[in-house]
Motif scaffolding. Structure first.
Motif, PDB file in Angstrom:
ATOM      1  N   ALA A 199       0.768  -1.096   0.216  1.00  0.00           N
ATOM      2  CA  ALA A 199       0.139   0.212  -0.196  1.00  0.00           C
ATOM      3  C   ALA A 199       1.012   1.123  -0.405  1.00  0.00           C
ATOM      4  CB  ALA A 199      -0.621   0.273   1.004  1.00  0.00           C
ATOM      5  N   LEU A 200       2.111   1.195   0.985  1.00  0.00           N
ATOM      6  CA  LEU A 200       2.849   2.952   0.984  1.00  0.00           C
ATOM      7  C   LEU A 200       3.327   2.832  -1.002  1.00  0.00           C
ATOM      8  CD1 LEU A 200       4.354   2.332   4.302  1.00  0.00           C
ATOM      9  CD2 LEU A 200       3.166   3.994   2.858  1.00  0.00           C
ATOM     10  N   ILE A 201       3.845   1.425  -1.296  1.00  0.00           N
ATOM     11  CA  ILE A 201       4.553   1.691  -2.426  1.00  0.00           C
ATOM     12  C   ILE A 201       3.687   2.276  -3.419  1.00  0.00           C
ATOM     13  CG2 ILE A 201       6.029   0.372  -3.595  1.00  0.00           C
ATOM     14  CD1 ILE A 201       7.051  -1.381  -2.292  1.00  0.00           C
ATOM     15  N   TRP A 202       2.325   1.748  -3.435  1.00  0.00           N
ATOM     16  CA  TRP A 202       1.436   2.420  -4.834  1.00  0.00           C
ATOM     17  C   TRP A 202       0.463   3.390  -3.860  1.00  0.00           C
ATOM     18  CZ3 TRP A 202      -3.818   3.720  -2.546  1.00  0.00           C
ATOM     19  CH2 TRP A 202      -4.557   4.073  -4.474  1.00  0.00           C
ATOM     20  N   LEU A 203       0.802   4.077  -2.804  1.00  0.00           N
ATOM     21  CA  LEU A 203       1.062   5.572  -2.901  1.00  0.00           C
ATOM     22  C   LEU A 203       1.843   6.715  -3.504  1.00  0.00           C
ATOM     23  CD1 LEU A 203      -0.774   5.722   0.771  1.00  0.00           C
ATOM     24  CD2 LEU A 203      -2.235   6.357  -0.903  1.00  0.00           C
ATOM     25  N   ASP A 204       3.017   5.460  -3.546  1.00  0.00           N
ATOM     26  CA  ASP A 204       3.925   6.672  -3.816  1.00  0.00           C
ATOM     27  C   ASP A 204       4.307   6.521  -5.830  1.00  0.00           C
ATOM     28  OD1 ASP A 204       6.252   8.064  -4.105  1.00  0.00           O
ATOM     29  OD2 ASP A 204       7.555   6.662  -3.499  1.00  0.00           O
ATOM     30  N   GLY A 205       2.906   7.666  -6.144  1.00  0.00           N
ATOM     31  CA  GLY A 205       2.778   7.456  -6.878  1.00  0.00           C
ATOM     32  C   GLY A 205       1.573   6.460  -8.289  1.00  0.00           C
ATOM     33  N   ARG A 206       1.318   5.976  -7.666  1.00  0.00           N
ATOM     34  CA  ARG A 206      -0.007   4.994  -7.679  1.00  0.00           C
ATOM     35  C   ARG A 206      -0.287   5.099  -9.469  1.00  0.00           C
ATOM     36  NH1 ARG A 206      -5.260   7.319  -4.888  1.00  0.00           N
ATOM     37  NH2 ARG A 206      -4.148   7.888  -2.388  1.00  0.00           N
ATOM     38  N   ARG A 207       0.858   3.587  -9.430  1.00  0.00           N
ATOM     39  CA  ARG A 207       1.819   3.643 -10.703  1.00  0.00           C
ATOM     40  C   ARG A 207       0.982   2.056 -11.397  1.00  0.00           C
ATOM     41  NH1 ARG A 207       7.645   3.596 -10.942  1.00  0.00           N
ATOM     42  NH2 ARG A 207       7.809   2.788  -9.324  1.00  0.00           N
ATOM     43  N   ILE A 208       0.591   1.415 -10.896  1.00  0.00           N
ATOM     44  CA  ILE A 208      -0.074   0.370 -10.255  1.00  0.00           C
ATOM     45  C   ILE A 208      -1.383   0.739 -10.545  1.00  0.00           C
ATOM     46  CG2 ILE A 208      -0.395  -1.881 -10.548  1.00  0.00           C
ATOM     47  CD1 ILE A 208       2.685  -1.868  -9.480  1.00  0.00           C
ATOM     48  N   PRO A 209      -2.911  -0.206 -11.016  1.00  0.00           N
ATOM     49  CA  PRO A 209      -3.780   0.341 -10.460  1.00  0.00           C
ATOM     50  C   PRO A 209      -4.313  -0.721  -8.920  1.00  0.00           C
ATOM     51  CG  PRO A 209      -3.786  -0.542 -12.727  1.00  0.00           C
ATOM     52  CD  PRO A 209      -2.547  -0.566 -12.373  1.00  0.00           C
ATOM     53  N   ARG A 210      -4.649   0.070  -8.090  1.00  0.00           N
ATOM     54  CA  ARG A 210      -5.120  -0.385  -7.353  1.00  0.00           C
ATOM     55  C   ARG A 210      -5.852  -1.966  -7.098  1.00  0.00           C
ATOM     56  NH1 ARG A 210      -9.866   2.236  -3.339  1.00  0.00           N
ATOM     57  NH2 ARG A 210     -10.988  -0.459  -2.881  1.00  0.00           N
ATOM     58  N   GLN A 211      -6.916  -2.304  -8.583  1.00  0.00           N
ATOM     59  CA  GLN A 211      -7.866  -3.389  -8.389  1.00  0.00           C
ATOM     60  C   GLN A 211      -6.757  -4.596  -9.032  1.00  0.00           C
ATOM     61  OE1 GLN A 211      -8.336  -0.501  -9.981  1.00  0.00           O
ATOM     62  NE2 GLN A 211     -10.563   0.246  -8.898  1.00  0.00           N
ATOM     63  N   GLU A 212      -5.282  -4.158  -8.918  1.00  0.00           N
ATOM     64  CA  GLU A 212      -4.574  -5.152  -9.871  1.00  0.00           C
ATOM     65  C   GLU A 212      -3.468  -5.765  -8.506  1.00  0.00           C
ATOM     66  OE1 GLU A 212      -2.409  -4.534 -12.952  1.00  0.00           O
ATOM     67  OE2 GLU A 212      -0.171  -6.011 -12.416  1.00  0.00           O
ATOM     68  N   LEU A 213      -3.082  -4.669  -7.510  1.00  0.00           N
ATOM     69  CA  LEU A 213      -3.341  -5.149  -6.275  1.00  0.00           C
ATOM     70  C   LEU A 213      -3.059  -5.533  -5.207  1.00  0.00           C
ATOM     71  CD1 LEU A 213      -0.557  -1.926  -5.580  1.00  0.00           C
ATOM     72  CD2 LEU A 213      -0.054  -4.251  -6.602  1.00  0.00           C
ATOM     73  N   GLU A 214      -4.678  -5.380  -5.408  1.00  0.00           N
ATOM     74  CA  GLU A 214      -5.921  -6.198  -4.146  1.00  0.00           C
ATOM     75  C   GLU A 214      -5.646  -7.767  -4.675  1.00  0.00           C
ATOM     76  OE1 GLU A 214      -8.779  -2.141  -4.302  1.00  0.00           O
ATOM     77  OE2 GLU A 214      -9.432  -4.210  -5.046  1.00  0.00           O
ATOM     78  N   ALA A 215      -5.862  -8.058  -5.803  1.00  0.00           N
ATOM     79  CA  ALA A 215      -6.094  -9.101  -6.222  1.00  0.00           C
ATOM     80  C   ALA A 215      -4.512  -9.626  -6.115  1.00  0.00           C
ATOM     81  CB  ALA A 215      -6.268  -9.879  -7.749  1.00  0.00           C
ATOM     82  N   GLN A 216      -3.787  -9.082  -5.664  1.00  0.00           N
ATOM     83  CA  GLN A 216      -2.030  -9.953  -5.985  1.00  0.00           C
ATOM     84  C   GLN A 216      -1.761 -10.135  -4.522  1.00  0.00           C
ATOM     85  OE1 GLN A 216       1.062  -7.682  -8.397  1.00  0.00           O
ATOM     86  NE2 GLN A 216       1.916  -7.790  -6.335  1.00  0.00           N
ATOM     87  N   LEU A 217      -2.469  -9.487  -3.513  1.00  0.00           N
ATOM     88  CA  LEU A 217      -1.740  -9.681  -2.584  1.00  0.00           C
ATOM     89  C   LEU A 217      -2.998 -10.405  -2.048  1.00  0.00           C
ATOM     90  CD1 LEU A 217      -2.216  -6.061  -1.288  1.00  0.00           C
ATOM     91  CD2 LEU A 217      -0.184  -7.482  -0.829  1.00  0.00           C
ATOM     92  N   VAL A 218      -3.795 -10.867  -2.758  1.00  0.00           N
ATOM     93  CA  VAL A 218      -4.741 -12.200  -1.945  1.00  0.00           C
ATOM     94  C   VAL A 218      -4.211 -13.553  -2.852  1.00  0.00           C
ATOM     95  CG1 VAL A 218      -7.021 -13.563  -2.464  1.00  0.00           C
ATOM     96  CG2 VAL A 218      -7.187 -11.115  -2.582  1.00  0.00           C
ATOM     97  N   ASN A 219      -3.391 -13.365  -3.586  1.00  0.00           N
ATOM     98  CA  ASN A 219      -2.807 -14.823  -4.529  1.00  0.00           C
ATOM     99  C   ASN A 219      -1.560 -14.449  -3.584  1.00  0.00           C
ATOM    100  OD1 ASN A 219      -4.536 -15.479  -6.146  1.00  0.00           O
ATOM    101  ND2 ASN A 219      -3.633 -13.593  -7.818  1.00  0.00           N
ATOM    102  N   ASP A 220      -0.811 -13.017  -3.268  1.00  0.00           N
ATOM    103  CA  ASP A 220       0.609 -13.259  -2.266  1.00  0.00           C
ATOM    104  C   ASP A 220      -0.035 -14.861  -1.258  1.00  0.00           C
ATOM    105  OD1 ASP A 220       1.948 -11.804  -3.933  1.00  0.00           O
ATOM    106  OD2 ASP A 220       1.363  -9.816  -3.394  1.00  0.00           O
ATOM    107  N   PHE A 221      -0.910 -14.089  -0.452  1.00  0.00           N
ATOM    108  CA  PHE A 221      -1.249 -14.597   0.545  1.00  0.00           C
ATOM    109  C   PHE A 221      -0.873 -16.649   0.473  1.00  0.00           C
ATOM    110  CE2 PHE A 221      -4.664 -17.498   3.987  1.00  0.00           C
ATOM    111  CZ  PHE A 221      -3.093 -16.867   4.945  1.00  0.00           C
TER     112      PHE A 221
END
Lengths: 229, 229
Positions: free
Chosen positions: B164-186
């Protein structure tokens, strides 16, 4: 060999000695709990003499932290040859050696708090993260990382930190297992990102192509394959 | 309807109003940059009256942070029904809503520093991490987690924060992608641990068994399988 002649240290030599003594004490207990009296006593000099070299405990703490940061940053440097997994594993071993040597001080610093959190200490911690980031990119052979790769590398570095902090809290898992796990975590996080992004997919395939067939990544892929089926 | 009669707020109501106004300001800029004058002006009261309710900026900041922490902790609560992947994805969406709403304040807090780092603010941040940890364990249906599961869950929570912190620094990746990515990371972090530990393997198989064949985990497994071959 001269007996009874106490050699006088130069200013810089004395400063360096004090930093070494302080780092040792700040590593073994929370900086809150270490007094200037103790540092003076461990260095074999008087309390006023400590203040002659450092205006206060915070400046001595920051100097000790600077030395530790440089030490830690150097541990991420690794010859750029051989498979990535082997390189990262050597880096993780040196990182856990550091964490092992500086446990209580590392925890106090990374968990933050009034005694250890200042803009200068935060800048030092960030400088180590940045050094680690630059090294990992160099090992990947990437100069201008796309946003998704930057995210994977930086968030993996934060995973390394948090894994070390959790390990220090009771040491319930052998560190060798965690060192290998973190190397595999790097590939796993890259793979999750690669599952949705062609650029990351190409990077992952390039990394895996250089891995030996009996290496840790191939082993992980086989185990994951059998779990998934 | 009465006109020209200015309703007087009770003490607790006024405190809650001030906390809300302060939280809004502390969310949009680093707390360093927000003055009591500004808070007073935004609340429509005088500076001395702010001090009547809160002894200083730090106590008002801590009260605002407490409210934000409770809000954030509640976002991890999710009915324990349906596949884990869908539940975690809903939690990640609510988490990123929070991060989106409180961006600059969230960054300033999590990156630490003199204005925002105190033992009380650290305790509040830790209370949110703990609440998230307890919720994830509840979703896994585990009451007494083995050390390896505790490590995976806690280090994943830290991965969520850093992503989330890296996302806030420029928002260069869509947050929806990161939400799904974090679920898969788990699942990926669990799988890496499961590759070496039977207890984690059993947990992973139980989780995956409840996932739908067209769900995000099955999709990830298929994509990873094709990357690995």
């Amino acid at each position: 060999m001269t007996i009874g002649v106490r050699r006088r240290m130069g200013v810089e030599e004395r400063r360096q000695q004090l930093i070494g003594v302080a780092l040792e004490l700040f590593s073994q207990r929370s900086p809150d709990e270490v007094s200037i009296d103790e540092i003076a006593s461990a260095a074999g000099i008087s309390r006023p003499l400590v203040y002659h070299y450092f205006p206060g405990k915070l400046s001595l703490y920051e100097a000790a932290l600077k030395r530790a940061s440089e030490d830690l940053a150097e541990r991420f440097v690794e010859p750029q040859e051989g498979p990535l997994g082997v390189r990262l594993l050597r880096v993780m071993r040196r990182f856990f050696d550091f964490v092992d040597d500086h446990g209580p001080g590392f925890s106090a610093l990374m968990r933050g708090g009034p005694a250890v959190g200042s803009s200068r200490t935060n800048a030092l911690v960030d400088s180590v993260r940045q050094a680690a980031y630059v090294q990992v990119l160099a090992h990947l052979g990437v100069q201008d990382p796309p946003a998704r790769l930057e995210l994977v590398v930086r968030s993996w570095i934060s995973l390394v930190e948090s894994t070390a902090l959790i390990w220090l809290d009771g040491r319930r898992i052998p560190r060798q297992e965690l060192e290998a796990q973190l190397v595999n975590d790097f590939v796993a996080l890259t793979a999750v990102s690669a599952a949705r992004d062609d650029e990351m997919g190409a990077l992952l395939r390039r990394v895996l192509r250089e891995e030996p067939a009996d290496g840790p990544f191939a082993d992980l892929a086989a185990r994951l394959g059998s779990l998934a089926s």
